[in-house]
Design a protein around this motif. Structure first.
Motif, PDB file in Angstrom:
ATOM      1  N   LEU A 231       0.829  -1.217   0.000  1.00  0.00           N
ATOM      2  CA  LEU A 231       0.000   0.000   0.000  1.00  0.00           C
ATOM      3  C   LEU A 231       0.859   1.261   0.000  1.00  0.00           C
ATOM      4  O   LEU A 231       0.535   2.235  -0.678  1.00  0.00           O
ATOM      5  CB  LEU A 231      -0.935  -0.008   1.216  1.00  0.00           C
ATOM      6  CG  LEU A 231      -2.088  -1.018   1.131  1.00  0.00           C
ATOM      7  CD1 LEU A 231      -2.790  -1.148   2.481  1.00  0.00           C
ATOM      8  CD2 LEU A 231      -3.094  -0.601   0.065  1.00  0.00           C
ATOM      9  N   ARG A 232       1.916   1.240   0.769  1.00  0.00           N
ATOM     10  CA  ARG A 232       2.806   2.416   0.774  1.00  0.00           C
ATOM     11  C   ARG A 232       3.383   2.657  -0.610  1.00  0.00           C
ATOM     12  O   ARG A 232       3.502   3.794  -1.061  1.00  0.00           O
ATOM     13  CB  ARG A 232       3.955   2.200   1.757  1.00  0.00           C
ATOM     14  CG  ARG A 232       3.566   2.447   3.195  1.00  0.00           C
ATOM     15  CD  ARG A 232       4.786   2.667   4.067  1.00  0.00           C
ATOM     16  NE  ARG A 232       4.418   2.614   5.464  1.00  0.00           N
ATOM     17  CZ  ARG A 232       4.627   1.574   6.242  1.00  0.00           C
ATOM     18  NH1 ARG A 232       5.220   0.496   5.774  1.00  0.00           N
ATOM     19  NH2 ARG A 232       4.268   1.604   7.514  1.00  0.00           N
ATOM     20  N   LYS A 233       3.750   1.588  -1.268  1.00  0.00           N
ATOM     21  CA  LYS A 233       4.357   1.720  -2.596  1.00  0.00           C
ATOM     22  C   LYS A 233       3.416   2.454  -3.542  1.00  0.00           C
ATOM     23  O   LYS A 233       3.848   3.233  -4.391  1.00  0.00           O
ATOM     24  CB  LYS A 233       4.684   0.325  -3.141  1.00  0.00           C
ATOM     25  CG  LYS A 233       5.565   0.338  -4.367  1.00  0.00           C
ATOM     26  CD  LYS A 233       5.901  -1.075  -4.782  1.00  0.00           C
ATOM     27  CE  LYS A 233       6.698  -1.085  -6.065  1.00  0.00           C
ATOM     28  NZ  LYS A 233       6.974  -2.451  -6.532  1.00  0.00           N
ATOM     29  N   LYS A 234       2.115   2.189  -3.373  1.00  0.00           N
ATOM     30  CA  LYS A 234       1.171   2.828  -4.289  1.00  0.00           C
ATOM     31  C   LYS A 234       0.700   4.203  -3.811  1.00  0.00           C
ATOM     32  O   LYS A 234       0.556   5.128  -4.611  1.00  0.00           O
ATOM     33  CB  LYS A 234      -0.050   1.926  -4.498  1.00  0.00           C
ATOM     34  CG  LYS A 234      -1.030   2.544  -5.483  1.00  0.00           C
ATOM     35  CD  LYS A 234      -2.151   1.644  -5.868  1.00  0.00           C
ATOM     36  CE  LYS A 234      -3.044   2.346  -6.911  1.00  0.00           C
ATOM     37  NZ  LYS A 234      -4.203   1.527  -7.268  1.00  0.00           N
ATOM     38  N   PHE A 235       0.451   4.343  -2.519  1.00  0.00           N
ATOM     39  CA  PHE A 235      -0.237   5.559  -2.062  1.00  0.00           C
ATOM     40  C   PHE A 235       0.635   6.533  -1.300  1.00  0.00           C
ATOM     41  O   PHE A 235       0.263   7.701  -1.177  1.00  0.00           O
ATOM     42  CB  PHE A 235      -1.436   5.172  -1.165  1.00  0.00           C
ATOM     43  CG  PHE A 235      -2.503   4.437  -1.918  1.00  0.00           C
ATOM     44  CD1 PHE A 235      -3.292   5.096  -2.842  1.00  0.00           C
ATOM     45  CD2 PHE A 235      -2.708   3.091  -1.706  1.00  0.00           C
ATOM     46  CE1 PHE A 235      -4.280   4.428  -3.539  1.00  0.00           C
ATOM     47  CE2 PHE A 235      -3.691   2.406  -2.409  1.00  0.00           C
ATOM     48  CZ  PHE A 235      -4.475   3.071  -3.326  1.00  0.00           C
ATOM     49  N   GLU A 236       1.729   6.092  -0.765  1.00  0.00           N
ATOM     50  CA  GLU A 236       2.495   6.995   0.078  1.00  0.00           C
ATOM     51  C   GLU A 236       3.134   8.098  -0.762  1.00  0.00           C
ATOM     52  O   GLU A 236       3.732   7.842  -1.797  1.00  0.00           O
ATOM     53  CB  GLU A 236       3.592   6.231   0.815  1.00  0.00           C
ATOM     54  CG  GLU A 236       4.177   7.021   1.977  1.00  0.00           C
ATOM     55  CD  GLU A 236       5.136   6.163   2.779  1.00  0.00           C
ATOM     56  OE1 GLU A 236       4.916   5.994   3.986  1.00  0.00           O
ATOM     57  OE2 GLU A 236       6.099   5.658   2.183  1.00  0.00           O
TER      58      GLU A 236
END
Ligand code: UDP
Length: 484
Positions: free
Chosen positions: A231-236
């Motif tokens: 999730l971090r890879k996509k949204f952070e």
């Protein structure tokens, strides 16, 4: 269906797929794989392959399914007929309905459904390939898909199962362990470790459950890390620096000298260049290389020595560098000034040459025109021809009348040749009055400016012959003015 293996756990404590008891299967997650879904996830966990699509919050249909105070969460677990070894019967089953229910309840504590009354949040799970633990795999994938859809949640849900195989408590059962094991215990929990789903199939003692739950916590923690990473890879997004941090960074950058002006950096640059040069040189040096090696130092020590010899101190190095820069600037300024002067001179010379050429051409044209188009010249020629003709006729008459007159009279008079010379001179000057009476054949001629004026002159002026007597030089016309 394959026969039961003799041992599910080998003597060295490894399971049939090579894992230890507390290890989960490798997991791979991909987000946003379905373009029409609000959120989606594809998850592979061991040989399980799960696809999840999340839709909503959206208006709940039928209307009677709506809830006035919150959204309705709907979870549909479906196993594709081709997902298992023996073909699965399409459509809902007792098992799929049960899995759907417990999975939905696993999410209800974290989904903030009260924010979206009268709506529905649909979670569709498709098991594409099953290898035991499909419900836990589906819960992990659904958690990612819900986050991808932007559904407000208090936290992620992670799920993992433990079981009992060959009398041992092991984590995350595979198909063989699930089929031939003694127990299967799926669990789902929040990020805080609060259990939202627990089921048990088989027989376990409280100690075994306790031990199993410890393994599940460990497994869920690992899964949570994987989920968060994805999730971090996509949204952070990178956190912006505060103004204070930015000003501090500016101060630091100001205090540190720029690398290009630091002597240390210059020395390092020389080292780098020398290294690059050394790398380019082949192992067997050519004649040119041998010669150049005498000039170019080989090692860093030699370069350093040379630099130290050349500039004993850093200050000296700096001053040398500054002097060199000043000299270069002065030379550049001089060169620019010189080149500007040269340019101006060249332009001046070119202009002068052009003017001179133009003047020469004009003079030449005027000169030619004076011969070609002057009416005076034509008239002069006509008069000259007429006078010559008249003189010739008079000579003939005199010869006839006088016959052989005395030679004395002829001697007193100037010779025709002398007269001609004088008269021609006066004629050219046009203003000189003849002092002596001369023979008519030696006439001086006034070049008329308008027509043949000589014939129209008054009788008095004509009395001495066909000459024109000019009293005032200005009366000679433009020709006389020009001659002056
Ligand atoms: N299975 C099957 N046919 C079915 C249902 C299940 O082959 O109709 C297999 C499938 O591989 C599944 C495993 O049995 O993963 C265990 O099923 P279970 O009901 O325990 O659920 P799961 O462990 O998959 O959550």
């Amino acid at each position: 269906m394959s026969d039961k293996p003799e041992k599910l756990i080998t003597d060295d404590g490894l399971r049939l797929d090579g894992r230890r008891a507390d290890e989960i299967r490798p997991m791979k997650i991909e987000i946003g794989v379905l373009s029409r879904a609000d959120g989606s996830c594809y998850l592979e966990w061991g040989r399980n392959k799960i696809l999840v699509g999340v839709f909503g919050p959206r208006e709940a249909h039928p209307r009677r399914s709506q809830r006035a105070d919150s959204a309705v969460i709907r979870y549909r677990y479906n196993m594709a007929s081709f997902s298992v070894e023996d073909r699965a019967r399409p459509g809902p089953s007792r098992r799929s309905i049960e899995i759907s229910k417990v999975s939905r309840e696993a999410f209800e504590p974290v989904i903030m459904a009260e924010m979206f009354p009268k709506t529905a949040i649909d979670i569709f799970v498709e098991v594409l390939q099953a290898d035991a633990g499909t419900r836990t795999a589906a819960i992990n994938a659904s958690s990612i898909a819900l986050a991808d859809a932007g559904i407000p949640m208090k936290g992620l849900i992670t799920s993992c199962a433990f079981g009992k195989v060959d009398g041992q408590i092991v984590l995350d059962l595979n198909k063989e362990e699930d089929n031939y094991g003694e127990a299967d215990f799926p669990v789902a929990m929040t990020q805080d470790g609060e259990i939202t789903l627990v089921q048990m199939d088989g027989h376990l003692t409280p100690e075994e459950i306790k031990k199993g739950l410890e393994l599940v916590k460990k497994g869920c923690k690992e899964i949570l890390e994987i989920q968060q990473t994805v999730l971090r890879k996509k949204f952070e997004t990178p956190v912006e620096e505060t103004s204070e941090e930015a000003s501090e960074a500016e101060k630091e950058s100001e205090s540190v000298p720029a690398p290009e002006f630091a002597p240390e950096a210059a020395v390092e640059e020389i080292f780098e260049e020398a290294e690059e040069f050394g790398a380019e040189v082949s192992e067997e040096p050519s004649e040119a290389d041998v010669l150049s090696s005498e000039v170019v130092p080989d090692s860093e020590e030699e370069i350093e020595e040379e630099i130290e010899e050349e500039f004993e101190t850093e200050e000296e190095f700096e001053t040398e560098e500054e002097e060199f820069e000043e000299e270069a600037l002065e030379e550049e300024a001089e060169f620019e000034a010189e080149s500007e002067e040269d340019l101006e001179e060249d332009l001046g010379e070119e202009l002068e040459e052009e003017e001179f050429e133009e003047e020469a051409l004009e003079d030449e044209a005027e000169f030619e025109a004076s011969f070609e188009s002057t009416p005076e010249l034509k008239e002069f020629e006509e008069i000259e021809a007429r006078l010559e003709k008249e003189a010739a006729s008079r000579e003939a008459e005199e010869e006839i009348e006088l016959g052989s007159e005395t030679e004395e009279l002829a001697e007193e008079e100037p010779s025709p040749e002398e007269e001609t010379e004088v008269e021609e001179t006066t004629a050219s000057e046009e203003t000189i009055e003849p002092e002596t009476e001369v023979e008519p054949e030696t006439e001086t001629v006034e070049i008329p400016t308008e027509g043949v004026e000589a014939e129209e002159e008054p009788e008095e002026e004509k009395s001495e012959g066909p000459w024109k007597v000019v009293k005032d030089p200005s009366e000679a016309g433009t020709r006389g003015e020009k001659d002056e």
